[in-house]
Design an enzyme around this catalytic site. Structure first.
Site, short mmCIF file in Angstrom:
data_model
loop_
_atom_site.label_atom_id
_atom_site.label_comp_id
_atom_site.label_asym_id
_atom_site.label_seq_id
_atom_site.Cartn_x
_atom_site.Cartn_y
_atom_site.Cartn_z
N CYS A 125 11.30 78.31 3.43
CA CYS A 125 10.67 78.54 4.63
C CYS A 125 11.88 79.98 5.80
CB CYS A 125 10.53 77.40 5.47
SG CYS A 125 9.87 76.97 4.99
N CYS A 127 17.42 71.79 12.41
CA CYS A 127 17.85 71.62 11.06
C CYS A 127 18.41 72.24 10.40
CB CYS A 127 16.13 71.41 10.81
SG CYS A 127 15.73 72.05 8.77
N CYS A 158 18.08 61.26 12.23
CA CYS A 158 16.94 61.92 12.10
C CYS A 158 17.82 62.03 10.72
CB CYS A 158 17.22 63.65 12.54
SG CYS A 158 16.40 64.96 11.65
N GLU A 182 24.03 66.95 6.98
CA GLU A 182 24.10 66.69 8.44
C GLU A 182 22.85 65.27 8.54
OE1 GLU A 182 23.73 70.82 9.89
OE2 GLU A 182 22.43 70.08 10.69
N CYS A 190 14.16 78.31 9.24
CA CYS A 190 14.72 77.61 9.40
C CYS A 190 16.44 77.56 8.13
CB CYS A 190 13.97 76.32 8.45
SG CYS A 190 14.49 75.05 7.65
N CYS A 242 17.26 73.61 0.58
CA CYS A 242 16.36 73.42 0.71
C CYS A 242 15.78 74.65 -0.20
CB CYS A 242 15.62 72.47 1.60
SG CYS A 242 13.59 72.89 1.58
N1 SAH Z 1 11.27 70.28 4.58
C1 SAH Z 1 10.50 68.76 5.58
C2 SAH Z 1 11.14 68.00 6.73
C3 SAH Z 1 12.88 68.74 7.07
S1 SAH Z 1 12.60 69.98 8.17
C4 SAH Z 1 9.54 70.14 6.65
O1 SAH Z 1 9.81 71.08 6.39
O2 SAH Z 1 9.07 68.92 7.42
C5 SAH Z 1 12.07 69.76 9.82
C6 SAH Z 1 11.22 70.24 10.89
O3 SAH Z 1 11.75 71.05 11.58
C7 SAH Z 1 10.36 70.90 10.50
O4 SAH Z 1 8.54 70.62 11.12
C8 SAH Z 1 10.26 72.11 10.44
O5 SAH Z 1 9.68 73.21 10.11
C9 SAH Z 1 10.98 72.47 11.51
N2 SAH Z 1 12.18 73.36 11.66
C10 SAH Z 1 13.24 74.08 10.51
N3 SAH Z 1 13.37 75.33 11.12
C11 SAH Z 1 13.52 75.18 12.59
C12 SAH Z 1 13.91 75.70 13.69
N4 SAH Z 1 14.87 77.35 13.34
N5 SAH Z 1 13.52 75.24 14.82
C13 SAH Z 1 12.05 74.88 15.38
N6 SAH Z 1 11.94 73.61 13.98
C14 SAH Z 1 12.35 73.86 13.31
FE1 SF4 Z 2 12.52 73.69 3.53
FE2 SF4 Z 2 13.37 73.74 5.70
FE3 SF4 Z 2 11.27 74.78 5.24
FE4 SF4 Z 2 11.56 71.99 5.91
S1 SF4 Z 2 11.34 74.17 6.57
S2 SF4 Z 2 10.42 72.76 4.50
S3 SF4 Z 2 14.05 72.00 5.30
S4 SF4 Z 2 13.21 75.32 4.17
#
Ligand code: SAH
Ligand code: SF4
Length: 376
Positions: A118, A350, A107, A94, A121, A114
């Protein structure tokens, strides 16, 4: 789909080597570079000042379309567009284009899926598939750069600003962990910032990391003024171990040491992202822990209201709690912004559109089963 190597995989110097290797003069590389990154040409046939033979060689060797748009979602206010692209090997990623007052921020994704896991996410829930190539990272930017440069793409009314216009900012905040694909990501940054071509200002690029310490330390040594964002989400190890599992490998003390090194070396402020999750990390004691952690650090906090993910128990904080949290940071002298919620109506968080499509079964049954089987 053209399966050839992507021209976007090459730096200027690498392109020059190819051109010279074919027996053409070096200045041809300059012309091609301009066609691709200044005039945003989508095919070799349009590069009319190149000899026919060279155009044929280029077309036989390289592709200018490493990704193909599968579907696009547009928010009702048209200020957010999210493309789902198909890549080689039938993978999908995406890219999100956001229109702000003056900025057109893209973005972009750095990986398919990934591996960091997390739990809040959507990308993390889908697991890791593969790294993107440099060409696939650059290609996301070029796709939307062309779209913005074309006054009629998607219809005259498709963009909320007059076109032609440019991509002004790029953030590595799409799918994937950019520091886990460091070399390809940085090569893409070098290509996009090349002054002879796309000429994006390094300071207009932000790399967001989950907190991979070796990547942060490497970035501290880079000569380009690219910005760093760290996804914190919790300021104490116990909670962060759960929300950001890689914290067990790089705990907060070590992470903050790396950030301090980065700041010392670069003099640049670091953005900390903190997604507010109801009753999980949004209470006053969490704000106090964050304040302690950031004391004396050249920081900016980005509070992100959580984007709810289908089938996930994590919920966004209420507006009141968000404001209370932000005030506490402000009162402690920490610069803070609450990031606007963008594109909620189009699954703009994301990894969410991809997850939506995969679960909707539009991708063929085998893969759908694989992906939804990780966690559902
Ligand atoms: N992996 C990297 C970059 C991609 S994620 C990272 O984690 O920083 C980009 C941002 O989106 C990160 O700050 C992540 O924690 C946040 N993110 C992921 N899932 C989310 C969600 N459901 N709601 C809000 N932010 C989210
Ligand atoms: Fe990966 Fe999502 Fe965690 Fe960023 S927030 S490191 S994209 S699992």
């Amino acid at each position: 789909m053209t399966e050839g190597r992507s021209l976007y995989d090459l730096t200027y110097e690498e392109l020059e080597d190819v051109i010279k290797g074919w027996g053409h003069p070096a200045y041809r590389a300059r012309q091609i570079w301009e066609w691709v990154y200044v005039k945003l040409a989508g095919d070799f046939a349009s590069m009319t000042n190149l000899p026919k033979e060279l155009r044929r060689q280029l077309a036989e060797t390289f592709s200018l379309a490493p990704l193909h748009l599968l579907t696009e979602a547009v928010s009702t206010d048209k200020r957010t567009r999210k493309g789902l692209f198909r890549l080689r090997g039938n993978e999908t990623v995406e890219t999100v284009l956001m229109f702000y007052d003056k900025r057109r921020t893209l973005c972009i994704s750095s990986q398919v899926g990934c591996g960091m896991g997390c739990p809040f996410c959507a990308t993390g829930l889908s697991g890791f598939r593969r790294n993107l190539s440099t060409g696939e990272i650059v290609g996301q930017v070029l796709y939307y750069a062309r779209w913005l440069a074309d006054p009629l793409a998607g219809g005259e009314e498709a963009a909320p600003v007059p076109r032609p216009t440019r991509v002004t900012n790029v953030v590595f905040m799409g799918m994937g962990e950019p520091m886990a694909n460091y070399d390809r990501g940085w090569k893409a940054i070098r290509i996009l910032t090349d002054k002879r071509g796309f000429n994006l200002g390094a300071r207009r690029i932000t790399v967001s990391t989950v907190g991979l310490v070796p990547g942060i330390l490497r970035m501290a040594e880079e000569d380009l003024q690219v910005k760093l964002a760290v996804s914190l989400h919790a300021a104490e190890d116990e909670l962060r171990n759960w929300l950001v599992p890689i914290n067990r490998r790089y705990p907060l003390a070590e992470l903050m040491d790396a950030v301090r090194t980065y700041i010392r070396r670069t003099g640049r402020r670091v953005t900390f992202e903190y997604a507010l999750m109801r009753d999980i990390n949004d209470r006053p004691e969490h704000a106090r822990a964050l304040i302690r952690r950031l004391k004396g650090v050249l920081a900016h906090v980005n509070l992100i209201p959580l984007n709810p993910v289908e089938g996930s128990p994590f919920q966004p904080s209420t507006r009141r709690t968000t404001v209370r949290f932000a005030r506490m940071l402000e009162d402690a002298g920490i610069p803070v912004t609450v990031r606007l919620r963008r594109g909620l109506d189009i699954n703009a968080g994301c990894g969410q559109l991809r997850r939506h499509v995969l679960q909707g079964g539009q991708e063929g049954e085998k893969r759908e089963g694989e992906i939804t089987g990780v966690r559902g």
